[in-house]
Each structure stands twice: as C-alpha cells, then as structure tokens.
Design an enzyme around this catalytic site. Structure first.
Site, PDB file in Angstrom:
ATOM      1  N   ARG A  37     -13.267  52.467 -14.796  1.00 34.66           N
ATOM      2  CA  ARG A  37     -11.871  52.382 -15.502  1.00 34.66           C
ATOM      3  C   ARG A  37     -11.416  53.833 -16.099  1.00 34.66           C
ATOM      4  NH1 ARG A  37     -12.336  50.625 -20.108  1.00 34.66           N
ATOM      5  NH2 ARG A  37     -14.727  50.502 -20.062  1.00 34.66           N
ATOM      6  N   LYS A  55     -10.774  43.837 -17.109  1.00 31.36           N
ATOM      7  CA  LYS A  55     -10.730  44.241 -18.686  1.00 31.36           C
ATOM      8  C   LYS A  55      -9.630  44.475 -19.144  1.00 31.36           C
ATOM      9  CE  LYS A  55     -15.134  44.569 -18.845  1.00 31.36           C
ATOM     10  NZ  LYS A  55     -15.790  43.388 -19.838  1.00 31.36           N
ATOM     11  N   HIS A  63     -17.062  39.862 -26.667  1.00 30.76           N
ATOM     12  CA  HIS A  63     -17.437  40.444 -25.358  1.00 30.76           C
ATOM     13  C   HIS A  63     -19.356  40.232 -25.575  1.00 30.76           C
ATOM     14  CE1 HIS A  63     -18.711  44.505 -23.042  1.00 30.76           C
ATOM     15  NE2 HIS A  63     -18.376  43.498 -22.389  1.00 30.76           N
ATOM     16  N   SER A 115     -24.690  48.504 -22.775  1.00 29.06           N
ATOM     17  CA  SER A 115     -25.275  48.743 -21.436  1.00 29.06           C
ATOM     18  C   SER A 115     -26.514  49.258 -21.660  1.00 29.06           C
ATOM     19  CB  SER A 115     -24.371  49.701 -20.619  1.00 29.06           C
ATOM     20  OG  SER A 115     -25.154  50.291 -19.415  1.00 29.06           O
ATOM     21  N   LYS A 143     -28.979  42.865 -22.025  1.00 34.38           N
ATOM     22  CA  LYS A 143     -27.766  41.646 -22.483  1.00 34.38           C
ATOM     23  C   LYS A 143     -27.841  40.706 -20.960  1.00 34.38           C
ATOM     24  CE  LYS A 143     -23.549  41.537 -22.032  1.00 34.38           C
ATOM     25  NZ  LYS A 143     -22.119  41.877 -22.015  1.00 34.38           N
ATOM     26  N   THR A 144     -27.673  41.141 -19.961  1.00 31.96           N
ATOM     27  CA  THR A 144     -27.622  40.243 -18.686  1.00 31.96           C
ATOM     28  C   THR A 144     -28.979  39.916 -18.415  1.00 31.96           C
ATOM     29  OG1 THR A 144     -25.997  41.708 -17.773  1.00 31.96           O
ATOM     30  CG2 THR A 144     -27.107  40.293 -16.193  1.00 31.96           C
ATOM     31  N   ASP A 184     -20.288  37.742 -19.856  1.00 31.94           N
ATOM     32  CA  ASP A 184     -19.680  38.681 -20.344  1.00 31.94           C
ATOM     33  C   ASP A 184     -18.468  38.305 -21.292  1.00 31.94           C
ATOM     34  OD1 ASP A 184     -19.136  41.623 -20.282  1.00 31.94           O
ATOM     35  OD2 ASP A 184     -17.470  41.438 -19.151  1.00 31.94           O
ATOM     36  N   ARG A 222     -20.744  47.722  -7.679  1.00 33.72           N
ATOM     37  CA  ARG A 222     -20.561  46.533  -8.394  1.00 33.72           C
ATOM     38  C   ARG A 222     -20.405  45.202  -7.545  1.00 33.72           C
ATOM     39  NH1 ARG A 222     -20.126  45.681 -14.246  1.00 33.72           N
ATOM     40  NH2 ARG A 222     -19.926  47.992 -15.171  1.00 33.72           N
TER      41      ARG A 222
END
Length: 669
Positions: free
Chosen positions: A187, A332, A351, A369, A373-374, A388, A453
C-alpha cells in the site's frame, strides 16, 4: 460396386463391415457428425448459456411464458448495463459510455448493447484556495465507441483473461493464479487522501497522529475524470457487483470497475459473492471503486506528490485509484469506508480475527503484525468467522469480507496447513516466485518482494463458519509481542484498561541498528489498525467498552513475545504455553482464577493456569537481573505515556469523565 475412378466403394453401413461387427471381430464406435457448419459455430456450441435462477412471475404469482421470460431477462441485462454506464459517466459529458456485454475478442458471442445514459450532474466543488472554471459539456471520441463490460466473471473466465492478456500471469502447480502487481508491491499510505468537505471536516479525525490526509473535492473530481476517461478508452473493463458485511441487515453493495482480470479475481475472492438471485436484484451500488491503477495521476494536479493517488470521497461514495496496481489498496480502502459508515449505524468496525467455539462462545483477536493473531485465531477446535475485518452490531459479530488475504513469505505446509491447502484453483498469488518449468512456488524467495500474498475465498478454510456471523463475543483478546520482555503472558483487563490498551495498539518488534546490535522497538497503532480508521480512536474505544459492558465480554492482554529479559537476553514465550492460555480464556477457567496486581502497569495476572509453568506468569520471577527489569519496565511505561499524549486532550461525550478513566488506566511512572 466400383467408383468412377475404378476403386471399390467403401461399405460403411452393411456388407462385410456389418458381418465383422456381428461376428465380434470389429467394434464400430462412430457417431453422428457435429451439426456445426464452421469452427466458430462449433466453439459456440461448446459453451452453454447460463439460465436465470430467479423465476420470473406475474403479479398474481403465475409463471410467465418462456417468450415473456426471455424478454424480461433481456430487460434485466439492459438495466444492469444502464447502471454500469451511469457509473462510468464522465462529469463533463451529457451521457455515459456506450456499453456492451461480452468479450470483444469473441465476436460471435451473443451480447446486450445499451445506449449511453445521462450522467448525473456534477456537484459544486467546495473551493477554499483556488478558483476553477466550470467544465463545458462536450462529446469525445470515447463516447463514439462501445466499451465491453465483463460482468461478474467466474474464476475460470478470469483465469483465461489474465493468462491471455496480462503479462506475468501464470497457473502454478497448485492451480492458483500467480500475478504481478507492478512497481508497487504494498500500500501507499502517503498517497491516500480523503475529501475534506464540510461533513468530513466535522466527523473525521484530522491532524497529528491521524492517517487521514486531506484533499479538496475539485481535485478528487479531476482524478475521477482521469480514471473514468482511461477506463472508457479501453476495449473492455471488468465490473464486479458484490457485498460487504455478512450481516444481511447491514450489508453494503459495492461496485468495482477495473482494467485487469487480476483485480477482478482478487475482489471476487475478498468481497462477499452474491447469488444469482441477489445479483439480478442488485440495482445501484452504495459505493463504487474506479481502479485505473495502470494509469498514473497527473503530478501537476493539486495535492499530488507522486504518480500514485488513492482518493476517497465519502460524500459521493466513490474511490479512485491511479498509479498503483497493488490490489490491497481496494481491500483496505473499503475497510476504511466501513470504519466510517458502520459507526453511523452504531455498529463497531474492528481490525481483528474472530472465531467461535462449538458452544457458540465468540472471541475477538486484536494484534499487529508478528503478534500471532492469524495463528491463534486459526484453531481447529473452533470455527473461523474471519481473519481480519469484522463488525459488532446489536445482532452479534459478522465478517466484513468474503475471503482471506494471507502473507505467503516462508509459508510451509507444516506451519500453516490451512493457508497452504487454500492455495488452489481460484486463489490469487501476488508477486511470488516459481520454477519456470514445474511452476512450483518458492515461498522463501523474496526477489520481487517480502510482501507476497494469497487471496482466496473464506470457504477454502475447512472450519470456516458460513455464513460468517456469530453471537456477541465473550472475550476480547489484545495481543502484543513484547520484545522488551516485561509484560506478563496474560492479564485480565477492566473496561478502562481495555480501552487504554485498545487505543494504544502496542507491540514491540526487533529492528536492526547501524552497528548490528538488535534492540526492541516499540510500535503503536491506534485500535490495532491506525492506517484504516476514519474517526478519532477514542470513539471506537468508547463503542467497544459500551458493547463489552452491554453483552458481558471480558478483556485480556496476552504477551506472545519475550520473558526473562528483552530480546537477546530472555526467551520467546513458547507457542504451546500461549495456546494453553488462550484455551483457558475460551473455557472460562481464567474467570475463576486467583489474581495478583503488577506494579507500574497495574495488571491483574493469574497465579496459576493448567499446563503453564506458574513461575512465568509473573515477569519479576523470570528476570535474574531485577534492576534491569525495573529499568526496562519504566522505559516501556514511558513509551506508552508518550504515545498517549496525542489522545489525552480529546474529550469523549459531554464531559471528560470517560477520558479521565482511560488515562487513569495507563501505567504509573
């Protein structure tokens, strides 16, 4: 019987051939010839036209005749194309472009054409510093041609388009589509701008600490015109009509108009895919994206600082992308829009990851990051609602998206089996490197970027809960990878502490210094997603506290980082211990545990958890150098205080009581 040239005529229907067949000597597997008169006709027979799935009925409920149904279907498609023409309309011309459905490369295909429709009148721009001459209505060359619309294509159709027309598109050995996002592989937050009209000036968070960079409406319309003109100059554009938010009462209709099959497939995966019935009744979208990312913005345009510009106009419900082909800008960008639209309905946008136990207990996971979390929200004993983006309304929680956007760097089957197995036909692989012969992907290769990704539909995850909705959360888990090593592995938070740590959005990563020594570096991201929020962080925090209080949720701070010393001295807390802690939260074990309070941060820590060594639960037990522990603890507390200064003077509600409660919940230095 002889032919005119003297050769014997071949008997294909009887005689010797028939006798051989009867005797079992020969098997005749011939069949009738195809009815096509030429190769194009043969190819058209290969593809069967999809039938409409919604029965067309008269007012009295009786089904209409096939002839009338065909006319009605044609009318539906015409209305659909008129809506798309209106979306693509220039603000300086009287009509939208002439649009036709179908691939221009397939001239034999049946198509529906529609004449251009009148463009909506351009709003009067808000001028603050510049005087602009109103554009005159005119006709251009692009208005004389047809623009082919490839509408809501299937993944198979988009594969064909990408491989045939987009250089850098390949099918990998797993069946996924490998693509390149061009020069931008991430981004561009410094090039993202929001129109600061009267409403946005009052409602949005501006100034120090805010991710929102302003632009005026005239500049937005200039960029919109540039994007629309570019899209209208193409022979074909891809149009996706899809939804955001699995809560049917609060879903948002989005239209994405793009120039690349890659972008269309990406959004097909990431947004919620409508049924045929829903698509036929889609109508006018609530929000539209114009992705002209292959075309740069004009750097002489006011506010532009590079050839890239990602612009959002909340008043017009539009987003324009110029100068970047990175697909994550669309995902996003829409998330940011949901952070504006949902709070207006008293719905909290988050989020976070979200999963649900077999008994219906829901947990939210927040974390930057590297915090896990994942990994922690993906639990084979629990159903995945989403990884997410979520909403928390009076109906419960719901996933905003229809897919997952997973990091691929160093991906392995052993570490992330669910993500590994989701990379199959239909999945988009961004910027990965693969073997030129076998097409096997090397996930360790960072030649193009570290930000490789995979984008895939959420149903590719075996334990995904479809539809992606659940009851009100019981637990709100804030994850921090504390490389300073002073936060406890788990703490129970009161409401004020939950708000404080939610607004802080803390983690500490390890960054290399010039002399090669690695030191912890504190990172703060408000609401664990500062880049995407629209309103002031305290507004989201107040909504979170209100919902937690209303529905009885408990807040937890979980450290997945270091214990017994900072990075380089102590040790990383074992994942097995963290999983035991998360399991104890889910089961309710920690609600009845005994607690003691820590110094400085004032955190409540349990004295015992099944399967976790009790000595690691209190950081003071794991540091051999007590003086170093106290020094590091005070250092981190000071970093928290400094970060919170930007929020300290913001008043929530009619008085400052809530603000004072949040400040009091922070560390005491």
């Amino acid at each position: 019987m002889a032919t005119p040239n003297g050769l014997a005529r071949i008997d294909t229907n009887g005689g010797a051939a028939k006798k051989k067949h009867e005797n079992g000597i020969c098997h005749d597997d011939s069949s009738a010839p195809v009815r096509a008169q030429n190769i194009d006709e043969l190819h058209s027979m290969q593809r069967k036209r999809s039938a409409p799935t919604t029965p067309i009925k008269q007012a009295d409920g009786a089904a209409v005749s096939p002839f009338a149904a065909a006319i009605s279907e044609e009318g539906r498609r015409t209305q659909q194309l008129q809506s798309i023409s209106a979306s693509l309309a220039s603000l300086t011309r009287e009509t939208g472009p002439k649009v036709v459905r179908g691939d221009p490369a397939r001239k034999g295909e049946a198509t529906v054409k529609v004449a251009p429709v009148a463009a909506a009148p351009a709003p009067k721009p808000h001028h603050h510093h510049h005087h602009h001459v109103a554009p005159t209505i005119s006709v251009s060359d692009s208005s004389l041609k047809f623009t082919h619309v490839l509408y809501n294509l299937s993944p198979a159709e988009l594969y064909e388009q990408a491989i045939k027309y987009e250089k850098g598109s390949f099918i990998t050995d797993s069946g996924a589509l490998a693509t390149l996002s061009g020069a931008k592989t991430g981004r561009s937050p410094r090039d993202k701008r929001i129109v600061k009209d009267e409403a946005a000036a009052q409602e949005l968070w501006w100034g120090k600490g805010s991710p929102n960079i302003e632009m005026d409406e005239h500049t937005f319309l200039t960029n919109r015109e540039r994007a629309v003109d570019y899209l209208n100059s193409l022979d074909k554009v891809f149009v996706n009509d899809q939804f955001l938010n699995w809560d049917p009462e609060n879903r948002i209709k989005v239209r994405i108009i793009s120039a690349r099959a890659y972008h269309s497939l990406f959004m097909h995966n990431m947004c919620i895919r409508p049924t045929e019935e829903e698509l036929e009744e889609f109508g006018t979208p609530d929000f539209t994206i114009y992705n002209a990312g292959k075309f740069p913005c004009n750097r002489y345009t006011h506010y532009m600082t590079s050839s890239t510009s990602v612009d959002i106009n909340l008043g017009r419900r539009e987003m324009v992308i110029l100068g970047t082909q990175y697909a994550g800008e669309m995902k996003k960008g829409l998330f940011g829009v949901m952070h504006y639209l949902m709070p207006k309905r008293r719905i909290l946008s988050l989020h976070s990851g979200c999963n649900m136990g077999r008994d219906g207990d829901v947990a939210l996971f927040f974390g930057l990051s590297g915090t896990g979390k994942t990994t922690l929200s993906t639990d084979h004993n629990r159903l995945l609602i989403g990884d997410d983006e979520h909403c928390w309304s009076d109906n419960g929680v719901s996933n905003i998206e229809g897919g997952c956007y997973a990091k691929c760097i160093d991906l392995s089957r052993e570490k992330e089996p669910d993500i590994w197995n989701a990379i199959k036909f239909g999945t988009v692989l961004e910027n990965v490197v693969f073997d030129e012969h076998t097409r096997e992907v090397d996930y360790t290769d960072k030649s193009v970027t570290e930000n490789t990704r995979a984008a895939y539909p959420i149903e590719y995850i075996p334990n995904a809960k479809i539809p992606c909705v659940g009851p009100h959360p019981k637990n709100v888990i804030l994850l921090a990878c504390d490389a300073f090593g002073v936060l406890p592995p788990v703490s129970k938070l009161n409401l004020a502490q939950t708000m404080y740590h939610f607004i802080s959005g803390y983690t500490a990563l390890v960054a290399g210094t010039e002399d090669g020594i690695k030191e912890p570096q504190a990172t703060f991201s408000a609401c664990f997603g500062a880049a995407f929020i629209m309103l002031h962080p305290t507004k989201y925090a107040a909504m979170l506290a209100e919902k937690m209080q209303t529905y009885g949720a408990t807040g937890w701070l979980v450290n997945t980082g270091w214990s017994g010393g900072r990075y380089g001295v102590g040790n990383r807390i074992k994942l097995a211990y963290t999983r035991k802690i998360i399991d104890a939260i889910h089961s309710g074990e920690l609600l009845t545990a005994n607690y003691q309070k820590t110094e400085v941060f004032g955190l409540e820590i349990p004295t015992a958890i099944e399967g976790v060594p009790s000595e690691i639960l209190d950081p003071t037990n794991t540091w051999t150098d007590k003086a170093a522990y106290k020094e590091t603890l005070l250092k981190l507390a000071g970093l928290f205080g400094k970060n919170f200064e930007v929020f300290a003077n913001y008043k929530i509600g009619e008085d400052s009581t809530l603000t004072e409660e949040i400040l009091a919940a922070g560390p005491k230095v």
